[in-house]
Write an enzyme that holds these catalytic residues in place. Structure first.
Site, PDB file in Angstrom:
ATOM      1  N   HIS A 181      58.502  41.178  61.270  1.00  0.00           N
ATOM      2  CA  HIS A 181      59.939  40.982  60.492  1.00  0.00           C
ATOM      3  C   HIS A 181      60.136  40.700  59.710  1.00  0.00           C
ATOM      4  O   HIS A 181      59.229  38.962  60.158  1.00  0.00           O
ATOM      5  CB  HIS A 181      61.048  41.533  61.357  1.00  0.00           C
ATOM      6  CG  HIS A 181      61.605  42.436  62.178  1.00  0.00           C
ATOM      7  ND1 HIS A 181      61.372  43.954  62.345  1.00  0.00           N
ATOM      8  CD2 HIS A 181      60.997  42.529  63.623  1.00  0.00           C
ATOM      9  CE1 HIS A 181      61.586  43.971  63.235  1.00  0.00           C
ATOM     10  NE2 HIS A 181      61.362  43.966  64.112  1.00  0.00           N
ATOM     11  N   ASP A 213      66.496  44.434  56.907  1.00  0.00           N
ATOM     12  CA  ASP A 213      66.912  44.347  57.901  1.00  0.00           C
ATOM     13  C   ASP A 213      66.888  42.345  58.430  1.00  0.00           C
ATOM     14  O   ASP A 213      66.031  42.502  57.463  1.00  0.00           O
ATOM     15  CB  ASP A 213      64.805  44.608  57.796  1.00  0.00           C
ATOM     16  CG  ASP A 213      64.161  44.493  59.635  1.00  0.00           C
ATOM     17  OD1 ASP A 213      64.913  43.957  60.287  1.00  0.00           O
ATOM     18  OD2 ASP A 213      63.138  44.083  59.617  1.00  0.00           O
TER      19      ASP A 213
END
Lengths: 560, 560
Positions: free
Chosen positions: B375, B203
């Site tokens: 994130h 990610d």
């Protein structure tokens, strides 16, 4: 209260100063304030607003001049606080209404507005002023105060009238170590504060930002480090009016033996003006013409460009698309020495992604100290309030969120809540005996510039555009024989921007034809409009059900 | 290289794992990766991308399934890493192509995807998995790893094949004090690292953010302080899948004796699922139905709402417009406990301004710690790289700027530059003997969902919409007598979104008529298309010169 929600202001009483903001309250842009006393008007600033995504196709938005439309002969002048588009951009449109309104401003401000007016083939009447200067403009005595902003030579204006005194900051911040040594003059503010500021009109742009704006001078060392690390070309993008930012780029270029080419029409024009007037100090042999850049090694080049906000036609955007004579490549360094204005994020990130794909290093304010704001943050505003101690405060230059934040700072400095005026464009404020009051509200809509047209496009047109842009349109053309009532041509269907192949419409054509012929037969005195409504109904229902879309529908029935 | 710039990949060699991302590389959204070995396909995630302003009217953007279109029978399953739209939103469209593809995911993820599929009247084949579990899916052995994200029950997946091993993180961060105690399992990562990670798909969303993401748990105390200060209603907006954010709102409500009503269809639905499955711990008597809120005092109410991104039809936007049964007023507190996704700024600021105008206090992440990202930031990614020590790295989930930043972090941890794969949607990567290589590129366009249509709208249609939206259109309809060549009706001009009154066209109609009749007379074998081009030329030139606009021009010539 009138029906439209407007409140007609009372006749202006003697020894009362009336203040009417025609733009900049509730929005960032089209700043314009009208002051009135003794039958005369003074205007401060006359700027444009840039459209948002729900105003498609609009080039510019102007203040609504209708409030002063039949009083233009009473205008004693327009004070321009500084040379940014949101403060001077609407001047050409005002001067179209009366071309001899005097423009009052600093040397650089007037030079920039004159260059703009020259493009409109206009030559203004001007009066150049400088900080400390006093000018009597009809019943308004104006005293100009140096303020620091992201363009040199900005001025605040202190206005003395029989109704009271007003200090209007224009745009400003309080950089304590500005590049040109010209600080916002707090000694001058202190003197005015001691004399008494009845009403303080103050820039709210950064009122919701805590603390203090960093000094412009801190950017120079960052640029020097970045220039030192760059192995190939350096491209810097910033606003084309940011003389001090460009100055620091020139300085870093000299330090690292590079030459600078200006890229973009406004950058070339503005820097020529700034250099000629001495605001930009151009070291010998540092400038090079863009057409001669190819003769230099890559590590000798700096391109100083426009397009930092992602404007699609500007040089930087075209470089990112590989659509400019400067082919950005591996190892080039691009520095976005600029703000990121809300609404421009996607456009700017597209450029960053494009440049990265081409192999460039991209530096922006998120990754290095290459930008500082031009506006006073909350901490600076508090200094101002404490030094000036104004009786009444009216936050200007900001959206609601900025105005409210600014009003709270004023209150925290001791201004009573009742003396903080939260207004909107078109508010009418009367100042007398040290008290400012909202007394009415005048019409003050958006005036759209769109190609050649000024004020002709309406909000209804923009709604049409939004529907057309989101959903497309379907036009259905049918020719009916006037005497027989039979369809002689069509239905012909033209669709654009609708998500389907034209053949999808084949199934609906016979139903339209049948409905039309039925309508024609049913009544002999039908109007064309009625027939068009029949078509609209049939296809509208079908489109909503079959395609789940709501395109614009244009039924045309011709009788031949 | 084929003509279109695509490079046909070679036939897949034995003992080689092929990886083809069909979305999520170069964009934030529509995440989907296809793994292939021994004639079988495994898919990880199948999400949607939300359109930007240059894709007007588009509802959703899907991954391009054409690469797997004729191989659907070979798909052994779709692993869904978590329940966010950009990872599960395209599942209904994939299952339309083959409805018995097994879906593999955690309990919450599958519950959310099943609710979504129920709306499409579909019931999927599912396999519920949990962290630590091993599943053999054809030639793919999948091992699931707990990861922490802004939705509970997220999983990374480790895939063992004859071609090598791959760890795909899905979306994740490394909150060390998560609300549910379920951290990203670094012990598990360490074991996999020791076994050997041949390719790490990781990610990239926050790879360009320095440092570490703050813990979700830090938001609770802020909420408690804000709730303590609020005198009237409290409205909190966040993503409707953010169970832990909602949990903290419930906790703060209990502490301050308030009741919570869920507002917005997806909020109501998701929280019912989360509560039923035990991910949301609902204290007794804290919930109240929205319709019963009126029976409570204002200081007993919390509304937990959708619409934090400024979505115009969501509850929050309607409240800001005064267009919702909840009339926001003076003293109400609105907390935007949410991110601000680039492109949504203007919409969100419009809501903030609207709520402030109504008298509410508005708190957002710019003014208080009411949001943390889901994130991993750069510092967290570095931990991952150091613990896993992968042989090859392929940054996923991000625009070019994020992918490049992530690749640099990988390199700084010691992964050789040649083993960091910067790819794009449709890239074909082969993994064998510990080496990953880009071997080709397949077609991978945007597939637009627009009303009922999927994949029918083209980029050409969107270009039409942009022109229509910016400039409007002019349609000119003329009926010509087939035998005499004389105009029997028209030119009839219909314009929409053009900045002028229709009467402006009166001056051009005779010129169109004259040009048409001349063209008809000049040649007897003219086509309708040629006549339409005559009309287009005459009016196009005139519009550009007279109005300085470039609207779409639709000339229609009918012969009757």
């Amino acid at each position: 209260m009138t029906e439209s929600g407007l409140r007609t202001p009372p006749a202006l009483a003697p020894d009362t100063l009336r203040i009417v903001p025609l733009g900049g309250i509730g929005e960032i842009g089209r700043n314009m304030t009208v002051f009135e006393i003794d039958g005369k008007l003074l205007i401060v600033d006359c700027g444009v607003l840039f459209p948002e995504e729900d105003q498609p196709g609009v080039d510019l938005i102007l203040p609504d001049f209708s409030y002063i439309g039949d009083r233009l002969e009473d205008v004693v002048g327009v004070v321009l606080t500084h040379g940014h588009e949101d403060h001077i951009g609407a001047v050409p449109y005002l001067l179209r209404l009366r071309n001899d309104i005097p423009l009052i401003g600093s040397q650089l401000t007037l030079a920039l507005v004159e260059a703009k007016l020259a493009e409109h083939r206009m030559q203004p009447w001007t009066l150049t002023v400088t900080e400390g200067q006093l000018e009597q403009l009809g019943p308004f005595q104006c005293e100009f105060v140096a303020v620091n902003h992201s363009i040199p030579d900005a001025l605040a204006v202190f206005i003395r009238t029989a109704g009271g005194t007003v200090l209007h900051t224009g745009d400003f911040k309080m950089d304590q170590l500005p590049l040109d040594g010209r600080r916002t003059d707090l000694r001058h503010f202190a003197r005015l504060g001691e004399e008494g500021v009845d009403l303080f009109l103050v820039d709210s742009t950064n009122a919701d930002v805590p603390g203090f704006t960093t000094s412009e001078a801190e950017i120079g060392p960052t640029l020097e480090v970045l220039f030192g690390k760059a192995g190939k070309r350096i491209i810097v993008a910033s606003f084309s009016s940011h003389v001090h930012r460009v100055q620091q780029v020139l300085n870093a270029a000299v330090l690292h033996g590079r030459k600078v080419a200006f890229v973009g029409r406004s950058m070339v024009r503005n820097m020529a003006i700034a250099a000629k007037l001495g605001y930009l100090n151009v070291p010998a042999n540092v400038l090079v013409d863009l057409k001669d850049v190819g003769k230099l090694r890559d590590d000798q080049v700096v391109l100083m460009s426009t397009g930092s906000q992602g404007e699609p036609m500007a040089a930087l955007s075209r470089m990112a698309n590989g659509d400019h004579k400067i082919a950005v490549g591996i190892g080039d360094t691009v520095i976005l020495a600029s703000s990121l204005i809300p609404g421009n994020e996607n456009a700017v990130y597209r450029i960053i992604n494009g440049l990265l794909k081409l192999g460039a290093d991209v530096i922006h304010k998120g990754t290095a100290k290459v930008h500082v704001s031009g506006h006073a943050a909350a901490g600076e505003l508090l200094y101002c309030y404490n030094i000036l101690q104004p009786k009444n405060v009216m936050p200007v230059h900001g959206e609601t969120r900025h105005l409210i934040a600014n009003g709270r700072i004023a209150q925290s400095s001791g201004v009573p809540a009742s003396n903080v005026l939260l207004t909107s464009d078109g508010a009418v404020i009367d100042l007398a005996e040290g008290r400012a009051r909202i007394v009415g509200q005048v019409e003050c809509g958006f005036v759209y510039v769109d190609g050649q047209s000024v004020g002709e496009i309406t909000d209804e047109d923009l709604k049409d555009r939004r529907i057309l842009g989101d959903e497309g349109f379907i036009s259905i053309i049918t020719v009916v024989n006037r005497s027989t009532g039979k369809i002689v041509s069509g239905p012909d269907i033209h669709a654009r921007g609708v998500a389907e192949d034209d053949s999808v419409f084949d199934e609906i054509k016979p139903r339209i034809a049948a409905a039309l012929e039925e309508a024609v037969t049913a009544s002999t005195d039908h109007t064309t409009h009625q027939l068009q409504q029949v078509v609209r109904r049939v296809i509208g229902t079908w489109v909503n059900r079959r395609l789940r879309r709501r395109p614009m529908i244009i039924p045309v029935v011709l009788e031949a």
